[in-house]
Structure formats: structure tokens, C-alpha cells
Write a protein that holds these residues in place. Structure first.
Motif, PDB file in Angstrom:
ATOM      1  N   GLU A  84     -72.443   5.557  45.434  1.00  0.00           N
ATOM      2  CA  GLU A  84     -72.873   5.899  46.434  1.00  0.00           C
ATOM      3  C   GLU A  84     -73.534   4.765  47.376  1.00  0.00           C
ATOM      4  O   GLU A  84     -73.099   4.693  48.441  1.00  0.00           O
ATOM      5  N   ASP A  85     -74.225   3.877  46.849  1.00  0.00           N
ATOM      6  CA  ASP A  85     -74.907   2.709  47.462  1.00  0.00           C
ATOM      7  C   ASP A  85     -73.808   1.814  48.203  1.00  0.00           C
ATOM      8  O   ASP A  85     -73.940   1.462  49.326  1.00  0.00           O
ATOM      9  N   ARG A  86     -73.017   1.503  47.271  1.00  0.00           N
ATOM     10  CA  ARG A  86     -71.953   0.455  47.734  1.00  0.00           C
ATOM     11  C   ARG A  86     -71.159   0.835  48.699  1.00  0.00           C
ATOM     12  O   ARG A  86     -70.858   0.072  49.632  1.00  0.00           O
ATOM     13  N   PHE A  87     -70.692   1.870  48.713  1.00  0.00           N
ATOM     14  CA  PHE A  87     -69.644   2.379  49.761  1.00  0.00           C
ATOM     15  C   PHE A  87     -70.147   3.330  50.720  1.00  0.00           C
ATOM     16  O   PHE A  87     -69.467   4.064  51.387  1.00  0.00           O
ATOM     17  N   GLY A  88     -71.443   3.485  50.666  1.00  0.00           N
ATOM     18  CA  GLY A  88     -72.211   4.520  51.629  1.00  0.00           C
ATOM     19  C   GLY A  88     -71.742   5.872  51.820  1.00  0.00           C
ATOM     20  O   GLY A  88     -71.642   6.571  52.861  1.00  0.00           O
ATOM     21  N   LEU A  89     -71.393   6.386  50.397  1.00  0.00           N
ATOM     22  CA  LEU A  89     -71.019   7.904  50.354  1.00  0.00           C
ATOM     23  C   LEU A  89     -72.375   8.750  50.548  1.00  0.00           C
ATOM     24  O   LEU A  89     -73.419   8.284  50.243  1.00  0.00           O
ATOM     25  N   LYS A  90     -71.905   9.856  51.152  1.00  0.00           N
ATOM     26  CA  LYS A  90     -72.986  10.948  51.203  1.00  0.00           C
ATOM     27  C   LYS A  90     -73.297  11.545  49.664  1.00  0.00           C
ATOM     28  O   LYS A  90     -72.690  10.873  48.792  1.00  0.00           O
ATOM     29  N   GLU A  91     -74.162  12.355  49.605  1.00  0.00           N
ATOM     30  CA  GLU A  91     -74.148  13.162  48.274  1.00  0.00           C
ATOM     31  C   GLU A  91     -72.963  13.263  47.324  1.00  0.00           C
ATOM     32  O   GLU A  91     -72.002  14.100  48.246  1.00  0.00           O
ATOM     33  N   ILE A  92     -72.834  12.806  46.360  1.00  0.00           N
ATOM     34  CA  ILE A  92     -71.427  13.236  45.652  1.00  0.00           C
ATOM     35  C   ILE A  92     -71.671  14.424  45.068  1.00  0.00           C
ATOM     36  O   ILE A  92     -72.385  14.851  44.226  1.00  0.00           O
ATOM     37  N   GLY A  93     -70.641  15.351  45.330  1.00  0.00           N
ATOM     38  CA  GLY A  93     -70.467  16.683  44.488  1.00  0.00           C
ATOM     39  C   GLY A  93     -69.798  16.839  43.280  1.00  0.00           C
ATOM     40  O   GLY A  93     -70.183  17.369  42.436  1.00  0.00           O
ATOM     41  N   SER A  94     -68.582  15.948  43.015  1.00  0.00           N
ATOM     42  CA  SER A  94     -68.292  15.575  41.864  1.00  0.00           C
ATOM     43  C   SER A  94     -67.228  14.336  41.829  1.00  0.00           C
ATOM     44  O   SER A  94     -66.821  13.807  42.660  1.00  0.00           O
ATOM     45  N   VAL A  95     -66.968  14.099  40.359  1.00  0.00           N
ATOM     46  CA  VAL A  95     -66.073  12.864  40.227  1.00  0.00           C
ATOM     47  C   VAL A  95     -65.207  13.022  39.200  1.00  0.00           C
ATOM     48  O   VAL A  95     -65.610  13.675  38.136  1.00  0.00           O
ATOM     49  N   THR A  96     -64.082  12.814  39.387  1.00  0.00           N
ATOM     50  CA  THR A  96     -63.069  12.967  38.361  1.00  0.00           C
ATOM     51  C   THR A  96     -62.528  11.844  37.858  1.00  0.00           C
ATOM     52  O   THR A  96     -61.978  10.895  38.895  1.00  0.00           O
ATOM     53  N   SER A  97     -62.199  11.744  36.511  1.00  0.00           N
ATOM     54  CA  SER A  97     -61.506  10.323  36.073  1.00  0.00           C
ATOM     55  C   SER A  97     -60.831  10.799  34.865  1.00  0.00           C
ATOM     56  O   SER A  97     -61.567  11.296  33.859  1.00  0.00           O
ATOM     57  N   ASN A  98     -59.572  10.348  34.980  1.00  0.00           N
ATOM     58  CA  ASN A  98     -58.832  10.685  33.551  1.00  0.00           C
ATOM     59  C   ASN A  98     -58.467   9.338  32.670  1.00  0.00           C
ATOM     60  O   ASN A  98     -57.588   9.456  31.779  1.00  0.00           O
ATOM     61  N   ASP A  99     -59.051   8.065  33.330  1.00  0.00           N
ATOM     62  CA  ASP A  99     -58.639   7.201  32.542  1.00  0.00           C
ATOM     63  C   ASP A  99     -59.900   6.062  32.316  1.00  0.00           C
ATOM     64  O   ASP A  99     -59.572   4.854  32.428  1.00  0.00           O
ATOM     65  N   MET A 100     -60.974   6.633  31.664  1.00  0.00           N
ATOM     66  CA  MET A 100     -61.903   5.531  31.533  1.00  0.00           C
ATOM     67  C   MET A 100     -61.409   5.001  30.352  1.00  0.00           C
ATOM     68  O   MET A 100     -60.960   5.464  29.158  1.00  0.00           O
ATOM     69  N   LYS A 101     -61.808   3.759  30.356  1.00  0.00           N
ATOM     70  CA  LYS A 101     -61.368   2.847  29.027  1.00  0.00           C
ATOM     71  C   LYS A 101     -62.516   1.981  28.715  1.00  0.00           C
ATOM     72  O   LYS A 101     -62.886   0.963  29.197  1.00  0.00           O
ATOM     73  N   PRO A 102     -63.425   2.320  27.543  1.00  0.00           N
ATOM     74  CA  PRO A 102     -64.439   1.645  27.298  1.00  0.00           C
ATOM     75  C   PRO A 102     -64.165   0.540  26.313  1.00  0.00           C
ATOM     76  O   PRO A 102     -63.290   0.547  25.527  1.00  0.00           O
ATOM     77  N   SER A 103     -64.713  -0.548  26.510  1.00  0.00           N
ATOM     78  CA  SER A 103     -64.624  -1.789  25.757  1.00  0.00           C
ATOM     79  C   SER A 103     -65.889  -2.412  25.337  1.00  0.00           C
ATOM     80  O   SER A 103     -66.613  -2.526  26.085  1.00  0.00           O
ATOM     81  N   PRO A 104     -66.038  -2.828  24.122  1.00  0.00           N
ATOM     82  CA  PRO A 104     -67.410  -3.341  23.844  1.00  0.00           C
ATOM     83  C   PRO A 104     -67.333  -4.845  24.458  1.00  0.00           C
ATOM     84  O   PRO A 104     -66.610  -5.306  24.554  1.00  0.00           O
ATOM     85  N   ALA A 105     -68.686  -5.156  24.969  1.00  0.00           N
ATOM     86  CA  ALA A 105     -68.728  -6.545  25.273  1.00  0.00           C
ATOM     87  C   ALA A 105     -69.964  -7.066  24.837  1.00  0.00           C
ATOM     88  O   ALA A 105     -71.186  -6.735  25.275  1.00  0.00           O
ATOM     89  N   GLY A 106     -69.763  -8.018  24.083  1.00  0.00           N
ATOM     90  CA  GLY A 106     -71.090  -8.643  23.418  1.00  0.00           C
ATOM     91  C   GLY A 106     -71.683  -7.915  22.353  1.00  0.00           C
ATOM     92  O   GLY A 106     -71.295  -7.372  21.425  1.00  0.00           O
ATOM     93  N   LYS A 107     -73.073  -7.789  22.521  1.00  0.00           N
ATOM     94  CA  LYS A 107     -74.057  -7.152  21.339  1.00  0.00           C
ATOM     95  C   LYS A 107     -73.547  -5.602  21.445  1.00  0.00           C
ATOM     96  O   LYS A 107     -73.195  -4.927  22.342  1.00  0.00           O
ATOM     97  N   PRO A 108     -73.709  -5.098  20.082  1.00  0.00           N
ATOM     98  CA  PRO A 108     -73.724  -3.418  20.043  1.00  0.00           C
ATOM     99  C   PRO A 108     -74.493  -2.674  21.275  1.00  0.00           C
ATOM    100  O   PRO A 108     -75.696  -3.141  21.490  1.00  0.00           O
ATOM    101  N   GLY A 109     -73.853  -1.771  21.737  1.00  0.00           N
ATOM    102  CA  GLY A 109     -74.509  -1.051  22.791  1.00  0.00           C
ATOM    103  C   GLY A 109     -74.042  -1.498  24.215  1.00  0.00           C
ATOM    104  O   GLY A 109     -74.698  -1.131  25.209  1.00  0.00           O
ATOM    105  N   GLU A 110     -73.458  -2.723  24.350  1.00  0.00           N
ATOM    106  CA  GLU A 110     -73.014  -3.372  25.410  1.00  0.00           C
ATOM    107  C   GLU A 110     -71.630  -2.926  25.872  1.00  0.00           C
ATOM    108  O   GLU A 110     -70.526  -3.294  25.015  1.00  0.00           O
TER     109      GLU A 110
END
Length: 130
Positions: free
Chosen positions: A48-74
Motif C-alpha cells: 500500500e505504502d510503496r505503490f500508493g494504493l488505496k485501502e486494499i480489499g483483497s489479495v490473491t496469491s497462488n504462488d507464495m514460495k517461502p524459503s528459510p534465510a539465515g536464523k530459524p524464523g527468518e
């Protein structure tokens, strides 16, 4: 929306601070998925802040890919997301990486991809032959 984003950010920080009990033991898929969802929610406010979006109603994402980075929990969570603005109905697509760190604020590297659906009050004229 701001209160919900704040609650989700606090939950994401709490979750990210909860490392594995045994660092040598891999996390199960449920915990990995849960961390990815909360990390992405924490980054929604940053979109919202970076792209100057108005209030977000919904977000849809079908390809979130988490990967550990460093310490546990990062985590670094790669995503492609379709964001719908509440007031105008405009849908835009973004691609990026949300960085969740235990000792630093959550950060976001994202780029605008395209507008999926324009705002309801926008008129566009297209010349034939283009």
C-alpha cells in the motif's frame, strides 16, 4: 484495515520469533505455510505504502514460495499477487519478495507487473488499429 494489518504484523513477528525447538530438525509443512501466510500479510501494508494504493480489499496469491534465510524464523517469501483496491475495484498484479527477519523490520522488494482490471470510474479510449 490498519488495525487488522497491525494485528497480523504482530502475529507475524511473534511467529517468526518462534524458532524450531531443535535447530537440526526440519520444520513441518504446516508451520512453513503458516509462516509464509503471515509474512505475506505483514507485507501487504508495505505494498500500500510503496505503490500508493488505496485501502486494499483483497489479495490473491497462488504462488507464495517461502524459503528459510539465515536464523530459524527468518524467511524470504517470493510471491505474485493480485491486489484489489476496496474503493475503486481496481485489480493490479505485483511480483516480489517479502523479507522477514527477527532482528530487523520486515522489508519488501516488489515490482508492478500489470493492471488486471481498471477502476470502476476510469474511462479508457482505444484507437482502432493500434
Amino acid at each position: 484495515m490498519r488495525k487488522a494489518a497491525l494485528v497480523l504484523a504482530v502475529l507475524a513477528l511473534g511467529l517468526s520469533a518462534c524458532g524450531r525447538t531443535d535447530p537440526g530438525k526440519p520444520e513441518n509443512g504446516f508451520m512453513t505455510g503458516l509462516r509464509a501466510v503471515f509474512a505475506f500479510k505483514a507485507c501487504t501494508g508495505k505494498l500500500e505504502d510503496r505503490f500508493g494504493l488505496k485501502e486494499i480489499g483483497s489479495v490473491t496469491s497462488n504462488d507464495m514460495k517461502p524459503s528459510p534465510a539465515g536464523k530459524p524464523g527468518e524467511w524470504d517469501v517470493s510471491f505474485t499477487a493480485d491486489v484489489t483496491e476496496k474503493e475503486s475495484g481496481r485489480v493490479t498484479r505485483y511480483q516480489g519478495v517479502c523479507h522477514v527477519r527477527r532482528d530487523k523490520p520486515t522489508s519488501l522488494d516488489a515490482t508492478f507487473i500489470k493492471e488486471i482490471r481498471p477502476a470502476t470510474d476510469t474511462v479508457r479510449r482505444i484507437n482502432p488499429g493500434q
